[in-house]
Design a protein around this motif. Sequence first.
Motif, mmCIF file in Angstrom:
data_model
loop_
_atom_site.group_PDB
_atom_site.id
_atom_site.type_symbol
_atom_site.label_atom_id
_atom_site.label_comp_id
_atom_site.label_asym_id
_atom_site.label_seq_id
_atom_site.Cartn_x
_atom_site.Cartn_y
_atom_site.Cartn_z
ATOM 1 N N LYS A 1 16.898 6.327 -15.211
ATOM 2 C CA LYS A 1 15.605 5.440 -15.865
ATOM 3 C C LYS A 1 15.622 5.315 -17.382
ATOM 4 N N ARG A 2 16.601 6.232 -18.024
ATOM 5 C CA ARG A 2 16.678 6.256 -19.458
ATOM 6 C C ARG A 2 18.165 6.118 -20.145
ATOM 7 N N VAL A 3 19.023 5.870 -19.147
ATOM 8 C CA VAL A 3 20.541 5.777 -19.610
ATOM 9 C C VAL A 3 20.942 4.773 -18.974
ATOM 10 N N HIS A 4 21.525 3.560 -19.519
ATOM 11 C CA HIS A 4 22.418 2.611 -18.732
ATOM 12 C C HIS A 4 23.802 2.490 -19.453
ATOM 13 N N ILE A 5 24.865 2.543 -18.629
ATOM 14 C CA ILE A 5 26.133 2.625 -19.274
ATOM 15 C C ILE A 5 26.801 1.202 -18.658
ATOM 16 N N ILE A 6 27.131 0.309 -19.667
ATOM 17 C CA ILE A 6 27.903 -0.842 -19.327
ATOM 18 C C ILE A 6 29.363 -0.778 -19.599
ATOM 19 N N THR A 7 30.327 -0.424 -18.661
ATOM 20 C CA THR A 7 31.714 -0.047 -18.798
ATOM 21 C C THR A 7 32.373 -1.182 -19.761
ATOM 22 N N LYS A 8 33.582 -0.875 -20.141
ATOM 23 C CA LYS A 8 34.235 -2.139 -20.814
ATOM 24 C C LYS A 8 34.904 -3.044 -19.650
ATOM 25 N N GLN A 9 35.031 -2.532 -18.340
ATOM 26 C CA GLN A 9 35.583 -3.074 -17.314
ATOM 27 C C GLN A 9 34.376 -4.243 -16.860
ATOM 28 N N LYS A 10 33.119 -4.036 -17.024
ATOM 29 C CA LYS A 10 31.974 -4.748 -16.953
ATOM 30 C C LYS A 10 31.797 -5.831 -17.955
ATOM 31 N N VAL A 11 32.108 -5.439 -19.164
ATOM 32 C CA VAL A 11 32.216 -6.303 -20.348
ATOM 33 C C VAL A 11 33.171 -7.533 -20.156
ATOM 34 N N ASN A 12 34.399 -7.221 -19.521
ATOM 35 C CA ASN A 12 35.367 -8.033 -19.490
ATOM 36 C C ASN A 12 35.190 -8.778 -18.320
ATOM 37 N N LYS A 13 34.509 -8.430 -17.217
ATOM 38 C CA LYS A 13 34.119 -9.004 -16.140
ATOM 39 C C LYS A 13 32.894 -10.191 -16.299
ATOM 40 N N PHE A 14 31.829 -9.742 -17.139
ATOM 41 C CA PHE A 14 30.755 -10.682 -17.360
ATOM 42 C C PHE A 14 30.981 -11.585 -18.245
ATOM 43 N N SER A 15 30.224 -12.443 -18.480
ATOM 44 C CA SER A 15 30.156 -13.265 -19.873
ATOM 45 C C SER A 15 29.517 -12.494 -20.635
ATOM 46 N N LEU A 16 29.685 -12.682 -21.878
ATOM 47 C CA LEU A 16 28.907 -12.006 -23.187
ATOM 48 C C LEU A 16 27.442 -12.098 -22.857
ATOM 49 N N TYR A 17 26.856 -13.371 -22.577
ATOM 50 C CA TYR A 17 25.476 -13.512 -22.356
ATOM 51 C C TYR A 17 24.924 -12.528 -21.180
ATOM 52 N N GLU A 18 25.666 -12.262 -20.155
ATOM 53 C CA GLU A 18 25.220 -11.377 -19.114
ATOM 54 C C GLU A 18 25.362 -10.163 -19.716
ATOM 55 N N THR A 19 26.037 -9.470 -20.473
ATOM 56 C CA THR A 19 25.822 -8.136 -20.913
ATOM 57 C C THR A 19 24.826 -8.134 -21.779
ATOM 58 N N ILE A 20 24.430 -9.143 -22.533
ATOM 59 C CA ILE A 20 23.234 -9.189 -23.367
ATOM 60 C C ILE A 20 21.956 -9.064 -22.487
ATOM 61 N N TYR A 21 21.919 -9.830 -21.440
ATOM 62 C CA TYR A 21 20.812 -9.893 -20.614
ATOM 63 C C TYR A 21 20.593 -8.812 -19.746
ATOM 64 N N GLU A 22 21.795 -7.920 -19.421
ATOM 65 C CA GLU A 22 21.683 -6.617 -18.667
ATOM 66 C C GLU A 22 20.875 -5.792 -19.782
ATOM 67 N N VAL A 23 21.489 -5.727 -21.100
ATOM 68 C CA VAL A 23 20.852 -4.835 -22.242
ATOM 69 C C VAL A 23 19.421 -4.979 -22.271
ATOM 70 N N ARG A 24 19.005 -6.321 -22.446
ATOM 71 C CA ARG A 24 17.507 -6.568 -22.727
ATOM 72 C C ARG A 24 16.557 -6.297 -21.434
ATOM 73 N N ARG A 25 17.559 -6.586 -20.087
ATOM 74 C CA ARG A 25 16.458 -6.085 -18.862
ATOM 75 C C ARG A 25 16.166 -4.629 -18.884
ATOM 76 N N PHE A 26 17.162 -4.006 -19.257
ATOM 77 C CA PHE A 26 17.175 -2.368 -19.150
ATOM 78 C C PHE A 26 16.189 -1.990 -20.333
ATOM 79 N N LEU A 27 16.288 -2.561 -21.528
ATOM 80 C CA LEU A 27 15.373 -2.130 -22.637
ATOM 81 C C LEU A 27 13.865 -2.643 -22.351
#
Length: 266
Positions: free
Chosen positions: A141-167
Motif C-alpha cells: 500500500k506504500r510502495v509501488h515499483i515500475i520496472t524498466k521493463q514496464k516503462v519500455n512496454k508502456f507508453s510514457l503517459y501510461e507510466t505517468i498515469y500509474e504513478v498518479r493513480r498510486f499517489l
Amino acid sequence: MNHRITYLNFDNSLTEQSFLQKYPHQWIGCSDIPHTNGFCKEESLNEIRKRLQSNKASPLVLIGNGNFHYVTYLLLERIKKPFSLVLFDHHDDMKQDVLTLISCGSWVRYALERISNLNKVVIIGVNEENKTAKLTKIEEKRVHIITKQKVNKFSLYETIYEVRRFLREEKNIYVSIDKDVLFKTEAHTNWDQGNISLVQLLFLLENIVEHYQVVGIDICGEYVINHENRFKQVTWEYVKMNEIVNRTLLKFINELVVVPQESLLA
C-alpha cells in the motif's frame, strides 16, 4: 527560478565538473568522514546530518556517486509535512540488511520504517533482476515499483498515469534521481545501468512534477575517479557525459520546478 544548489563532496566526482560551478551553489565537504562508502556507520551518519543542518543544505542537492545515495534519507528527514518519494533508480534500494547500518542498497526501507511523514514511495526504472524487496500487504500500500521493463512496454503517459493513480491525493513529493537509471551511452556510473533515455526521464519528470508540490530534489550517480583510471581518456569522457546530464537536469529544474526554500523543511 534560480535555486541555490548544494554539492556534497564525498569523492571529488563533482569537483571535476567545472560547469556546475557556474550555478549559485554551496559546497559541503564530507570526504573526511570515515565509514561512509556504501555502508554508513551511525556516528558517521550523525556527522553528515550535522553538516547538512549547520550549513543549511538547500532543497536541491547533488550527492556524488551512487554509493552515497543513502544521504537521501537525511534529506527526507527534514521535511515537515506529509509527502511521498518519487525515485528514479535501476535498483529498488530496499534491501533488508542484516546489519543495522544504513546503506546505498537499503535506505528506502530504512526511511519507510523511520520517517513518519513519508507516506508512499514510487520507484521507476528498476531492473526486474535487481528487485530485492519482498513486500508485505501493508508495504504494497506504500510502495509501488515500475520496472524498466514496464516503462519500455508502456507508453510514457501510461507510466505517468500509474504513478498518479498510486499517489492519488498526495500533495507533496520529493524527487530522487540516480543516473544509473539511464543508458550507459548517456551517463556512466559505478553501478549496472538501465535503458531509459534522458529525454524519457525529462518527459516523465515534467509530467509528474506539474501535478504536485516538489519539496526537494537530489541527484546522484557520478563516475568515480581514482588512481587507476585518472589518466585514462575514457574517464574524462564519462565525467563530461555526467556533467552534461547534470546540467540538463538542473536547467529543467530551474525552469519548471518551484521548490520552497524553507517552508516545508526543518
